[in-house]
Design a protein around this motif. Structure first.
Motif, PDB file in Angstrom:
ATOM      1  N   UNK A  43       0.839  -1.198   0.000  1.00  0.00           N
ATOM      2  CA  UNK A  43       0.000   0.000   0.000  1.00  0.00           C
ATOM      3  C   UNK A  43       0.871   1.244   0.000  1.00  0.00           C
ATOM      4  N   UNK A  44       0.633   2.125  -0.963  1.00  0.00           N
ATOM      5  CA  UNK A  44       1.231   3.449  -0.933  1.00  0.00           C
ATOM      6  C   UNK A  44       0.246   4.286  -0.129  1.00  0.00           C
ATOM      7  N   UNK A  45       0.557   4.550   1.121  1.00  0.00           N
ATOM      8  CA  UNK A  45      -0.378   5.134   2.078  1.00  0.00           C
ATOM      9  C   UNK A  45      -0.956   6.442   1.535  1.00  0.00           C
ATOM     10  N   UNK A  46      -2.287   6.535   1.592  1.00  0.00           N
ATOM     11  CA  UNK A  46      -2.989   7.719   1.136  1.00  0.00           C
ATOM     12  C   UNK A  46      -3.175   7.790  -0.365  1.00  0.00           C
ATOM     13  N   UNK A  47      -2.683   6.797  -1.100  1.00  0.00           N
ATOM     14  CA  UNK A  47      -2.785   6.836  -2.557  1.00  0.00           C
ATOM     15  C   UNK A  47      -3.502   5.593  -3.063  1.00  0.00           C
ATOM     16  N   UNK A 108       3.061   0.507   3.295  1.00  0.00           N
ATOM     17  CA  UNK A 108       2.868  -0.617   4.213  1.00  0.00           C
ATOM     18  C   UNK A 108       2.951  -1.895   3.400  1.00  0.00           C
ATOM     19  N   UNK A 109       3.613  -2.885   3.973  1.00  0.00           N
ATOM     20  CA  UNK A 109       3.750  -4.189   3.320  1.00  0.00           C
ATOM     21  C   UNK A 109       3.152  -5.232   4.241  1.00  0.00           C
ATOM     22  N   UNK A 158       2.441   0.378  -8.550  1.00  0.00           N
ATOM     23  CA  UNK A 158       2.176   0.994  -9.849  1.00  0.00           C
ATOM     24  C   UNK A 158       2.349   0.047 -11.025  1.00  0.00           C
ATOM     25  N   UNK A 159       3.141  -1.003 -10.836  1.00  0.00           N
ATOM     26  CA  UNK A 159       3.443  -1.898 -11.960  1.00  0.00           C
ATOM     27  C   UNK A 159       3.369  -3.363 -11.545  1.00  0.00           C
ATOM     28  N   UNK A 160       2.156  -3.902 -11.360  1.00  0.00           N
ATOM     29  CA  UNK A 160       2.073  -5.342 -11.076  1.00  0.00           C
ATOM     30  C   UNK A 160       2.645  -6.117 -12.265  1.00  0.00           C
ATOM     31  N   UNK A 161       3.280  -7.238 -12.018  1.00  0.00           N
ATOM     32  CA  UNK A 161       3.945  -7.961 -13.113  1.00  0.00           C
ATOM     33  C   UNK A 161       2.978  -8.809 -13.950  1.00  0.00           C
ATOM     34  N   UNK A 162       2.285  -8.163 -14.867  1.00  0.00           N
ATOM     35  CA  UNK A 162       1.421  -8.902 -15.779  1.00  0.00           C
ATOM     36  C   UNK A 162       2.292  -9.636 -16.796  1.00  0.00           C
TER      37      UNK A 162
END
Length: 188
Positions: A43-47, A108-109, A158-162
């Motif tokens: 999680x990119x907190x707040x985004x 957060x991870x 931002x870039x899940x590994x599709x």
């Protein structure tokens, strides 16, 4: 040579941390991953956040979207690096969490294990040398981890590994496809 260079950079990062007595972490990892990983949430907190799960067949996908298969090799690489994420140093008398970017954290991870165990870490600011991140571990220790090792995990937001999109081969490279060339009929 790469190992030596990385260890030297890690040591420099630990030494350049202002206002905090550090202790060498040795061969300590951020997470003590024992067993099989069932899911990962970053999680990119707040985004925004991304949550990936691994099904019984071993295929990774985005949570809530079963048709969104991810590249298993890329995910296994990220999970492997996360499981072996080295701690550069542990801060014994850290400054306030706000100064380290840990209240609120930047990221957060959350790692979910098949046995139901959950591992969590909060990621703060990058260190003054730019070679590490401040981390608040699940057991409330303030740590510094190598930036190079952690960045691929943070990039998942931002870039899940599709898997790569297959492109059709041109007709001349497609086996069994013949190219028809018009014949000149001599008629103008």
């Amino acid at each position: 040579a790469v190992w030596y260079r990385q260890r030297t950079q890690d040591k420099q990062a630990a030494e350049a941390t202002p206002g905090a007595a550090t202790e060498a972490a040795g061969d300590q990892n951020l997470f003590s991953v024992e067993g099989e990983v069932a899911g990962l949430r970053v999680e990119h907190v707040g985004d925004k956040a991304v949550e990936m799960i691994k099904d019984e067949a071993g295929q990774w996908s985005l949570a809530g979207t079963p048709a969104s298969a991810l590249d298993n090799t890329a995910m296994d690489t990220v999970i492997g690096s996360l499981a072996a994420l080295p701690v550069v140093s542990s801060l014994q008398s850290p400054p306030a969490l706000e100064e380290l970017g840990l209240n609120p954290p930047s990221y957060r991870i959350l790692v979910s294990m098949k046995n139901g165990e959950q591992l969590i870490a909060s990621v703060g600011k990058i260190t003054p040398t730019g070679s590490g991140y401040y981390i608040l571990s699940g057991d409330r220790r303030i740590l510094i981890v190598n930036e190079y090792s952690l960045q691929p995990v943070l990039d998942l937001v931002d870039k899940p590994p599709f898997p790569p999109t297959p492109y059709p081969l041109p007709a001349e490279l497609t086996p069994g496809a013949e190219q028809v060339t018009p014949m000149s009929t001599g008629v103008p």
